[in-house]
Structures are given as structure tokens and as C-alpha cells.
Scaffold this motif. Structure first.
Motif, PDB file in Angstrom:
ATOM      1  N   TYR A 244      31.525 109.995  25.728  1.00 26.17           N
ATOM      2  CA  TYR A 244      30.257 110.185  26.420  1.00 26.17           C
ATOM      3  C   TYR A 244      30.370 109.579  27.811  1.00 26.17           C
ATOM      4  CZ  TYR A 244      26.912 111.781  22.804  1.00 26.17           C
ATOM      5  OH  TYR A 244      26.208 112.510  21.873  1.00 26.17           O
TER       6      TYR A 244
ATOM      7  N   LYS B 173      27.588 114.554  26.855  1.00 26.25           N
ATOM      8  CA  LYS B 173      28.697 114.545  25.913  1.00 26.25           C
ATOM      9  C   LYS B 173      30.011 114.765  26.643  1.00 26.25           C
ATOM     10  CE  LYS B 173      26.055 116.237  21.943  1.00 26.25           C
ATOM     11  NZ  LYS B 173      25.931 117.316  20.931  1.00 26.25           N
TER      12      LYS B 173
ATOM     13  N   ALA C 174      32.384 114.061  21.304  1.00 31.01           N
ATOM     14  CA  ALA C 174      31.128 113.338  21.092  1.00 31.01           C
ATOM     15  C   ALA C 174      30.646 113.324  19.636  1.00 31.01           C
ATOM     16  CB  ALA C 174      30.050 113.933  21.978  1.00 31.01           C
TER      17      ALA C 174
ATOM     18  N   SER D 119      26.946 108.167  19.297  1.00 33.55           N
ATOM     19  CA  SER D 119      25.727 108.248  20.085  1.00 33.55           C
ATOM     20  C   SER D 119      25.722 107.113  21.100  1.00 33.55           C
ATOM     21  CB  SER D 119      24.477 108.173  19.200  1.00 33.55           C
ATOM     22  OG  SER D 119      24.385 106.907  18.581  1.00 33.55           O
TER      23      SER D 119
END
Lengths: 114, 116
Positions: free
Chosen positions: A47, A57, A61, A65
Motif C-alpha cells: 500500500y 493499493k 494488497a 489494510s
């Protein structure tokens, strides 16, 4: 001294557990990045964030998160959906904008599965 | 997809020799290149960069050469020292025209070993 701080240096994850890797920078950089490095390989982008409250992303990814609530911080969460999380995770930052600038890296977090 | 690659995965030299590490790239639109040094257990350390409007750039004991005709990048280290032993990566900016915001694609790396 100015720099990028990643913590912890070593991290262990149990099955089904989410873990969060910390990345803090005091370089006043706008852009921040997360990479994954597997043994004997180059870095792959997970990311990246060009500005606060915005991120995109990278190439790998899925199962990860991020958030970018502050300019200085870009934490990465490795979720239980990431089936092969064992790797060396590297955070980087750079000046943003249109002029290409080098990325500067922290010293990484090594994540292993228990 | 297009990627950055290295000709040689390992390079062994004697202390005091000059070292040359090579890198081939395939994206002719790449306009920014960086060399990094990575020691065991640490993050990559910036060595030198070069933009596509240049052919050569020198730093302290290092020189980067860019040959856009054959899409080749090299890092020359003068008077190599044992402390130079590390993995060296080249990286390219794949978003030419200033739209990439620093996105880099990394090569696989070359292991440089310097023998005393």
C-alpha cells in the motif's frame, strides 16, 4: 535524529489473528509506503499513501489494510485473510509531488507465524 | 509485465578493487532510477539516484551510469571495502511524467561480497 521508526522489530502471529505493524516518520514527508520482502527477493509494494486520509493499493494488497490519519504515521494491519504473512515488512517515506524523490526506509519488522 | 532485473545475482571482489553491479530495465518510459544497499536485517539504504535526462552521476566512491539506448543501469563502487558487502537493489519509477508519486519497482538484488 530524523528518520523512520518501525516497531516491533519481531512479531509473531497466531492463526486467525490480525496484527498491526507500526511506522512513524519525523522527516515531514508527505508520502509513505509499505513493502513486503521475501527471502532472496526484491521488495513488493503493498500500500502507499500520498497524503493524509488517502491511500492506494499496491501490487499485493490482498489480506492487508492501512490507515493514514496523521502525516507521521502509516500503520499496516496484516489480517487473517493473508494466508502467507511470514515476511520482512518495510516502511518507507518520501517527499510527494511531481518531482521524483528517493524513498527512505525504516529497519523493518519481521513477522512470523506461531 | 515490465520489470527491473539484474544480470548477476552474486559478485565477489577483493578489497580495494572496483565493483560494478548491473541492472537491466524494460520500461522505456521509466524516468527515475535509484540504487539501494541493504545489509542483513536492515532496511534498504539510499545510495544514489539518477534521472533519465542524465547519463552519469557521481557520489562519494560511487558512480551510476544510465544507458537509455539499451535500458541498462550500473553502479560502480571504487576501492571496494569489506563494509560495502551487502545486497544491492536497483529500482525504477514506472510512472513517467510525474504521475507515479514515487512508486518504485525493485529488482531482485545482487549480493556483493568483499574479501579482505
Amino acid at each position: 535524529d530524523g528518520g523512520i521508526t518501525q516497531s516491533p522489530k519481531y512479531l509473531f502471529r497466531k492463526e486467525g489473528q490480525n496484527v498491526t505493524l507500526s511506522c512513524e516518520q519525523n522527516l515531514n514527508h508527505d508520502a509513505m509506503y509499505w513493502y513486503r520482502q521475501d527471502p532472496g527477493q526484491g521488495l513488493r509494494l503493498i500500500y502507499y499513501s500520498q497524503i493524509v486520509n488517502d491511500f492506494q493499493k499496491g501490487d499485493i494488497a490482498e489480506g492487508y489494510s492501512v490507515s493514514r490519519e496523521k502525516k507521521e504515521s502509516f500503520p499496516l494491519t496484516v489480517t487473517s485473510a493473508q494466508k502467507n504473512p511470514t515476511a520482512f515488512y518495510l516502511c518507507a517515506s518520501s517527499y510527494g509531488g511531481l518531482n521524483n524523490q528517493p524513498q527512505h526506509f525504516g529497519d523493518g519488522t519481521r513477522l512470523s507465524i506461531l | 509485465g515490465e520489470s527491473v532485473g539484474l544480470h548477476l545475482p552474486t559478485l565477489s571482489v577483493q578489497e580495494g578493487d572496483n565493483s560494478i553491479i548491473n541492472c537491466a530495465y524494460s520500461n522505456s518510459a521509466s524516468d527515475y532510477f535509484i540504487w539501494y544497499k541493504q545489509e542483513s536485517g536492515k532496511g534498504p539504504q539510499f545510495i544514489i539516484d539518477i534521472r533519465s535526462n542524465m547519463d552519469k552521476r557521481q557520489g562519494q566512491r560511487v558512480t551510476v551510469l544510465l544507458n537509455k539506448t539499451v535500458k541498462h543501469l550500473s553502479l560502480q563502487i571504487a576501492a571496494t571495502q569489506p563494509g560495502d558487502s551487502a545486497v544491492y537493489f536497483c529500482a525504477e519509477n514506472v510512472g513517467a511524467g510525474g504521475t507515479s508519486y514515487g512508486k518504485l519497482t525493485f529488482g531482485q538484488g545482487t549480493i556483493l561480497t568483499v574479501h579482505p
